[in-house]
Write an enzyme that holds these catalytic residues in place. Structure first.
Site, PDB file in Angstrom:
ATOM      1  N   LEU A   1       0.803  -1.221   0.000  1.00 30.39           N
ATOM      2  CA  LEU A   1       0.000   0.000   0.000  1.00 30.39           C
ATOM      3  C   LEU A   1       0.837   1.272   0.000  1.00 30.39           C
ATOM      4  CD1 LEU A   1      -2.823  -0.962   2.554  1.00 30.39           C
ATOM      5  CD2 LEU A   1      -2.898  -1.047   0.054  1.00 30.39           C
ATOM      6  N   GLY A   2       2.091   1.195   0.442  1.00 31.87           N
ATOM      7  CA  GLY A   2       2.916   2.398   0.456  1.00 31.87           C
ATOM      8  C   GLY A   2       4.054   2.271   1.444  1.00 31.87           C
TER       9      GLY A   2
ATOM     10  N   GLY B   1       6.998   4.611   3.906  1.00 31.15           N
ATOM     11  CA  GLY B   1       7.581   5.827   4.445  1.00 31.15           C
ATOM     12  C   GLY B   1       9.036   5.565   4.762  1.00 31.15           C
TER      13      GLY B   1
ATOM     14  N   LYS C   1       1.466  -3.085   9.029  1.00 30.35           N
ATOM     15  CA  LYS C   1       2.470  -2.022   8.969  1.00 30.35           C
ATOM     16  C   LYS C   1       3.799  -2.601   9.439  1.00 30.35           C
ATOM     17  CE  LYS C   1       1.341   2.174   9.664  1.00 30.35           C
ATOM     18  NZ  LYS C   1       0.897   3.465  10.245  1.00 30.35           N
TER      19      LYS C   1
ATOM     20  N   ASP D   1      -0.717  14.132  12.834  1.00 29.12           N
ATOM     21  CA  ASP D   1      -0.686  14.051  11.369  1.00 29.12           C
ATOM     22  C   ASP D   1      -2.102  14.084  10.791  1.00 29.12           C
ATOM     23  OD1 ASP D   1       0.587  13.997   8.950  1.00 29.12           O
ATOM     24  OD2 ASP D   1       0.921  11.834   8.933  1.00 29.12           O
TER      25      ASP D   1
END
Length: 733
Positions: free
Chosen positions: A465-466, A468, A490, A588
């Site tokens: 999904l992505g 960082g 995660k 955030d």
């Protein structure tokens, strides 16, 4: 591998949650308490009052055309005296029998002679098959009254009425077991005897079924039990049913004794009817309280004994001939489920709605549904407890709120400890990372998880999904749950692999998992499902939220309506009230971290976690700043976030929605005097000009003031709490 200590901790917490869940505990407490109050008869008075109100609310079909009441009024007493002589009664009965009634019920005692004409009256009562006389059974308070001498037992009915503890007539006593010593030997009531005569001519005889219950045609008259409906330990000796009053007003046409004796009635008033003769004069005190005079200061709603007998006859005839339902009740086990269900509903509502106004509205709506639903059931012959489930709902509300408040206080204490531990661990990790050399040998080379990889023998990776700087997010399926539901994994990958550093990171992620688990109690924050460690990487598994982020909604250049923006503000602020109550700062708030859930269109706040503060920046961590450009306030940019830093970010997001201007693409400027935000635009000539943002947005002066206070550069001039913002928005609306 799955972290064993965390797994054991999760299993233990899961079992504790099952048995210590606020909704379960609150509902159980409410149900047990209410059932206890029921058994102690504390609620019976209230249940009976509600019964009376529902009885008054029913429609009135009007008089029963099968009945006629010959009433003895005050005027009759003045003319004929009291008690009426045998001669007067004999003439009255003679006049009525001329018009061929089906039956006549004489609701006047004649155990003692009243001259003149007593002997002639006894002769008529003894030979006439259509006349039913009365007697009265002996009880603990009063002696019995004998029937007229010489009348056969089959033509005598008792006139006894059963009063509830509050003195109201709500029950129809049909039959009793007669003692040999009783002066009244009639086993059936006057109303039952008269109804049987009427129904016999219709070809409907009395039957007794296998359960020894009275039956007429297809209708079974199931006897009342001591705990039926709202009753608790009621005296139901004899054969009683609940009196379903057919009429709120007059049950039958009424004529006076004087009119009958004067020949002023037409034959059709009497022919083929049941005629009741009795007193309605207040001075004779044969007047009783009924459900129709509950809550009334005057005497309206009270009925004479002869009128109540008429109500009883009409109930029996209507049940057999007109399919009017007799009252029915829940069995004991179903009543417990009924009360328990409303308690669970009250607990569930209190558990889901944490704000007094919403909880009050939903609880009021639930109670309204309860009362309306009960009334609908009541009109169809069902009498369910109303007060008990209503109290169960309210008590469960209070219990869950009290338990949740206590639980919240415990969570807050735990969160404070966790945040302090997290802060210390982050500081220690940062010290270690500052000394990190930048040679390739010491850099940790991150390898992404491949699809179809089975993590912890349970979570099958399906998509990336992505990523960082310090974590990568995957979509996975839980292969050990039915339907293999999706979840979010995660992966946290530390920048060093030495044991001391990894142990610190592991402890930090344990702390992180505990914080996320408490935050996940809110229905609009993803739940933490698991914490795993494998190959010196750490994984947080969270609930998958099906939907899309607000980033997809807040397209550049599109201005949202004021009502839509206010709705977003209120929903996110309510989440922040919960988050900030634990002294947790999200840090955030931005469109990509607000999900619009597909199932209910509610906004879900995602991407919690203090470990993201360790996101490396070229391995120079002397000053780690975690913030999203454009949304973060000044204090957060220098590494000192506060609770109202989240309010600043939400205010910027609202301005973005109103104006269509993305703060990450265009810099918001401010008026140096007012600190109001302005937006850069271009004039027709291409020159850059400035105008206040509220002049081009769907806003009001009040909303502009609120938003500008939310995004004030000086946190001291900003709203201190999300609750204050909500109050101002609600006041504005």
């Amino acid at each position: 591998m799955v972290d064993d200590s965390y797994l054991i901790k999760k299993i233990t917490k899961f079992l504790v949650k099952i048995f210590k869940h606020p909704v379960i505990i609150g509902s159980a407490i409410a149900t047990v308490l209410i059932l206890g109050l029921q058994k102690l008869q504390v609620l019976q008075v209230l249940e009976l009052k509600v019964y009376d109100q529902m009885m008054q609310m029913r429609s009135d079909p009007g008089p029963d055309p099968r009945l006629l009441i010959v009433s003895i009024t005050e005027e009759d007493l003045q003319r004929w005296g009291w008690p009426l002589s045998g001669e007067v009664l004999n003439q009255l009965l003679s006049k009525l029998e001329e018009h061929q009634p089906i039956a006549i019920g004489l609701d006047i005692f004649r155990d003692l002679p009243v001259q003149p004409g007593h002997e002639e009256l006894l002769q008529r009562l003894g030979r006439s098959d259509s006349i039913i006389s009365i007697c009265k059974h002996t009880n603990v308070r009063e002696p019995g009254i004998a029937p007229p001498a010489g009348v056969k037992p089959g033509r005598v009915g008792f006139s006894d009425l059963v009063e509830d503890t509050d003195g109201l007539i709500r029950r129809n006593l049909i039959a009793v077991k007669v003692e040999e010593s009783d002066i009244c030997q009639s086993i059936y009531s006057l109303s039952w005897r008269l109804a049987l005569k009427y129904l016999a001519l219709q070809g409907i005889p009395l039957q007794s079924n296998v359960n020894q219950e009275l039956q007429l045609g297809d209708v079974i008259f199931t006897p009342l039990e001591s705990n039926s409906g709202g009753y608790e330990n009621a005296d139901t000796r004899g054969y009683q049913i609940l009196l379903n009053y057919p009429a709120r007003g007059k049950i039958a046409e009424e004529v006076t004794v004087t009119r009958v004796l004067a020949g002023e009635i037409t034959p059709d008033l009497v022919k083929d009817r049941i005629v009741l003769i009795g007193s309605t004069a207040p001075s004779l005190k044969d007047i009783f309280n009924t459900p129709f005079n509950t809550g009334k200061a005057d005497n309206s709603g009270k009925m004479a004994g002869v009128e109540i007998h008429g109500q009883m006859i009409s109930q029996i005839l209507s049940a057999v001939l007109n399919n009017q339902p007799l009252f029915w009740f829940l069995p004991g086990w179903a009543e417990v489920l009924w009360i328990g269900s409303w308690s669970v509903l009250g607990g569930y509502v209190a558990g889901r709605l944490r704000y007094p106004l919403s909880l009050g509205l939903w609880s009021a709506a639930s109670l309204l549904v309860l009362f309306v639903g009960n009334f609908v059931i009541f009109t169809r012959g069902g009498w369910f407890p109303v007060v008990a489930p209503a109290l169960g709902l309210v008590v469960a509300n209070v219990s869950v709120l009290a338990y949740s408040a206590h639980d919240s206080q415990q969570d807050k204490k735990q969160i404070i400890q966790l945040l302090q531990r997290q802060k210390e661990l982050i500081a220690e990790l940062q010290k270690q990372q500052v000394t990190l050399t930048t040679t390739p040998e010491t850099d940790y080379l991150f390898e992404p998880l491949s699809t179809q990889r089975l993590l912890g023998t349970r979570y099958q990776i399906t998509d990336n999904l992505g990523r960082g700087g310090f974590s990568t997010t995957y979509l996975a399926r839980d292969v050990q749950r039915p339907g293999n539901p999706l979840c979010v994994v995660k992966q946290m990958h530390p920048v060093r692999q030495d044991p001391e550093y990894l142990e610190l990171v592991k402890r930090l992620f344990h702390t992180e998992a505990d914080i996320l688990e408490i935050m996940g109690k809110h229905p609009q924050i993803p739940q933490l499902l698991a914490f795993l460690s494998e190959n010196n990487n750490f994984y947080l598994v969270q609930e998958y939220i099906l939907g899309h982020t607000l980033k997809h909604e807040l397209n550049s250049g599109i201005c949202y309506l004021r009502s839509e923006v206010i709705k977003i503000l209120k929903e996110v602020l309510q989440i922040l009230v919960f988050v900030h109550s634990y002294q947790v700062i999200h840090q955030d708030i931005k469109p990509s971290n607000l999900m619009r859930r597909t199932t209910d269109a509610q906004i879900v706040l995602i991407d919690f976690g203090g470990v993201k503060q360790l996101q490396p920046q070229n391995h120079q961590l002397d000053s780690i700043i975690f913030a999203s450009r454009g949304y973060a306030p000044p204090e957060q940019m220098i590494g000192a976030p506060r609770l109202n830093s989240d309010i600043y970010a939400l205010g910027i997001l609202a301005i973005q929605a109103l104006t269509g201007v993305n703060p990450q693409e265009h810099q918001f400027l401010r008026d140096v005097k007012t600190d109001f935000i302005t937006i850069p635009t271009l004039s027709p000539s291409g020159e850059q000009i400035w105008q206040d943002w509220w002049q081009i947005a769907d806003t009001t002066e009040e909303l502009t003031r609120i938003l500008n206070k939310m995004v004030h550069l000086n946190y001291r001039q900003r709203y201190e709490s999300a609750i204050e913002v909500l109050e101002d928005i609600n006041n504005m609306l």
